[in-house]
Design a protein around this motif. Structure first.
Motif, short mmCIF file in Angstrom:
data_model
loop_
_atom_site.label_atom_id
_atom_site.label_comp_id
_atom_site.label_asym_id
_atom_site.label_seq_id
_atom_site.Cartn_x
_atom_site.Cartn_y
_atom_site.Cartn_z
N UNK A 151 1.03 -1.16 -0.05
CA UNK A 151 0.03 0.09 0.02
C UNK A 151 0.81 1.42 0.00
N UNK A 152 0.30 2.37 -0.34
CA UNK A 152 0.85 3.54 -0.24
C UNK A 152 0.59 3.88 1.46
N UNK A 153 1.43 4.75 2.13
CA UNK A 153 1.31 4.93 3.71
C UNK A 153 0.06 5.42 3.77
N UNK A 154 -0.39 6.17 3.20
CA UNK A 154 -2.08 6.94 3.23
C UNK A 154 -3.18 5.78 3.24
N UNK A 155 -2.90 5.06 2.11
CA UNK A 155 -3.95 4.09 1.76
C UNK A 155 -3.97 3.16 3.04
N UNK A 156 -2.93 2.77 3.60
CA UNK A 156 -3.00 1.71 4.76
C UNK A 156 -3.31 2.42 5.83
N UNK A 157 -3.03 3.74 6.21
CA UNK A 157 -3.66 4.60 7.39
C UNK A 157 -5.12 4.41 7.11
N UNK A 165 -8.05 -0.23 13.56
CA UNK A 165 -6.80 -1.12 13.78
C UNK A 165 -5.50 -0.12 13.91
N UNK A 166 -6.00 1.26 14.17
CA UNK A 166 -4.69 2.05 14.11
C UNK A 166 -4.10 2.03 15.40
N UNK A 167 -2.92 1.74 15.60
CA UNK A 167 -2.18 1.72 16.81
C UNK A 167 -0.73 2.58 16.71
N UNK A 168 -1.12 3.95 17.29
CA UNK A 168 0.10 4.68 17.45
C UNK A 168 1.20 4.25 18.18
N UNK A 173 6.56 -0.96 13.98
CA UNK A 173 7.00 -0.49 12.76
C UNK A 173 8.49 -0.57 12.21
N UNK A 174 8.85 -0.71 11.32
CA UNK A 174 10.53 -0.50 10.91
C UNK A 174 10.78 0.24 9.64
N UNK A 175 10.66 1.59 9.98
CA UNK A 175 10.88 2.44 8.85
C UNK A 175 12.46 2.64 8.23
N UNK A 176 12.39 2.91 6.98
CA UNK A 176 13.47 3.29 6.01
C UNK A 176 14.22 4.32 6.97
N UNK A 177 15.45 4.45 6.90
CA UNK A 177 16.16 5.31 7.79
C UNK A 177 16.28 6.72 6.57
N UNK A 178 16.37 6.32 5.38
CA UNK A 178 16.64 7.63 4.33
C UNK A 178 15.17 8.25 4.22
N UNK A 179 14.08 7.67 4.41
CA UNK A 179 12.85 8.13 4.45
C UNK A 179 12.59 9.07 5.34
N UNK A 180 12.91 8.64 6.69
CA UNK A 180 12.83 9.60 7.73
C UNK A 180 13.81 10.86 7.74
N UNK A 198 4.10 11.06 15.67
CA UNK A 198 5.01 10.42 14.62
C UNK A 198 4.36 9.28 13.94
N UNK A 199 3.38 8.42 14.24
CA UNK A 199 2.95 7.32 13.61
C UNK A 199 1.92 7.94 12.46
N UNK A 200 1.31 8.85 12.62
CA UNK A 200 0.40 9.26 11.60
C UNK A 200 1.13 10.29 10.60
N UNK A 201 2.12 10.88 11.11
CA UNK A 201 3.01 11.79 10.09
C UNK A 201 3.82 10.68 9.31
N UNK A 202 4.31 9.67 9.52
CA UNK A 202 5.16 8.88 8.85
C UNK A 202 4.13 7.99 7.82
N UNK A 203 3.12 7.77 8.34
CA UNK A 203 2.26 7.02 7.14
C UNK A 203 1.72 7.72 6.20
N UNK A 204 1.51 9.17 6.30
CA UNK A 204 1.30 10.11 5.27
C UNK A 204 2.05 10.22 4.26
N UNK A 205 3.27 10.17 4.61
CA UNK A 205 4.32 10.44 3.87
C UNK A 205 5.03 9.25 2.99
#
Length: 353
Positions: A151-157, A165-168, A173-180, A198-205
């Motif tokens: 999914x895109x992060x927004x689709x999954x969110x 099922x949103x669990x902040x 989660x295991x994000x890619x460092x370059x994405x952060x 943090x969780x909702x910001x990362x999902x949207x991006x």
């Protein structure tokens, strides 16, 4: 240590000598070996770091970052600044992870070129007393829906919010460092409940994400943690700040109308939590809890949180007074004495044309 770290595990540490060994060993015993374990000393005053240093002498993958006490957000940010891995896993120092965690998640991430991988946690309790008082968390970190594919992060969110099922949690989660790094994503310092932002910001991006329906993370419920300690102004400030910052964050984001609706419900939930956590506190107690914050922040907090809490308190008191009156003897006697006149009036009204 070369530049071959696939995952950086970040462990913030503050006075957890009772738990840190189990946590650290779970990181060291991962089946994925090309990792680094960044232990951030957030000003511990017990023997936590003595235990860490002992293992650091045995395992060169353990790196220690020293800093003054600044809270969980500050410690995680310091760990991210030091990290070299392709992906990052946040591990709280009183929890632990299954041995296959990093290998399985990393393989999925690389195979699908993902920005993030989400997963679940199993909860265990330190005592029967904690299990009884915090029983609502028994299955809280296990999502119930089925989310297969990429999914895109927004689709999954949007999907997990719609399904409840949103669990902040940064730890699920295991994000890619370059994405952060690309988006400058960091934890908001100086508050608790920072994962909600943090969780909702990362999902949207995030561009590409997956979900693995497995409880890799083992979450401890214990006394004296943020979850189990007495709630108050500090909690309300954390939720209110996350509410404000999430609102600011989404202003310029192009999202589906349905996702905006889910985020709106989420903001209402954050506000409700903030109100609940100061319910019963006096104005003076709330003002004292806001010491050190700007006048602008205090004004917004008092207008949007404290006054709403007071309004709800007065409503409860009014309802209770009505209920108390209805239960008193004089009210009951009055109802009995007026029963026949009321019945006659109803009969007259029934046949009136």
């Amino acid at each position: 240590m070369g530049q071959c770290e696939r995952v950086s595990i970040i462990i913030p540490i503050y006075n957890v000598e009772q738990y840190i060994e189990e946590c650290l060993l779970s990181a060291m015993r991962q089946t994925l070996k090309e990792i680094e374990i960044i232990c951030v000393n957030d000003g511990s005053t017990d023997d936590s770091m003595g235990i860490v240093r002992k293992y650091a002498r045995e395992d060169p993958r353990i790196r220690i970052v020293e800093k003054e006490n600044g809270g969980l957000s500050s410690a995680r940010n310091a760990g991210m600044d030091a990290a070299k891995g392709e992906y990052i896993l946040f591990l709280d120092s009183d929890d632990w992870i299954l041995p296959e965690t990093l290998e399985e998640i990393y393989d999925s991430a690389v195979k699908n070129d993902l920005d993030n991988v989400y997963f679940n946690a199993a909860v265990f309790f330190d005592s029967e007393e904690i299990k009884e008082t915090e029983s609502g968390y028994s299955n809280y970190y296990k999502r119930k829906g089925v989310y297969e594919g990429v999914y895109t992060g927004a689709e999954f969110g949007e999907k997990i919010m719609r399904n409840g099922d949103f669990r902040p949690s940064a730890c699920l989660q295991m994000p890619k460092r370059e994405m952060l790094k690309k988006y400058g994503l960091r934890f908001y310092e100086g508050i608790i409940h920072e994962d909600n932002l943090f969780t909702i910001q990362s999902m949207i991006l995030e561009g590409k994400v997956m979900y693995i329906d497995k409880c890799y993370y083992q979450r401890r419920m214990r006394p004296d943690s943020i979850v189990t300690t007495q709630k108050g102004v500090r909690n309300a400030i954390g939720y209110f700040t996350c509410m404000q910052e999430t609102g600011r964050f989404i202003r310029d984001k192009e999202l589906r109308e349905e996702y905006y609706f889910e985020i709106e419900n989420y903001l209402v939930w954050l506000k409700k939590n903030a109100i609940d956590y100061i319910s019963g506190l006096s104005r003076q107690q709330v003002i004292e809890g806001l010491t050190g914050y700007s006048n602008e922040f205090k004004l917004h907090f008092m207008l949007h949180i404290y006054r709403e809490a007071e309004h709800r308190r007065r409503e409860r008191e009014l309802l209770q007074s009505v209920e108390d009156y209805r239960n008193c003897n004089s009210y009951r006697i009055g109802r009995i004495m007026t029963a026949i006149p009321r019945k006659m009036k109803n009969v007259v009204n029934k046949y009136r044309t």
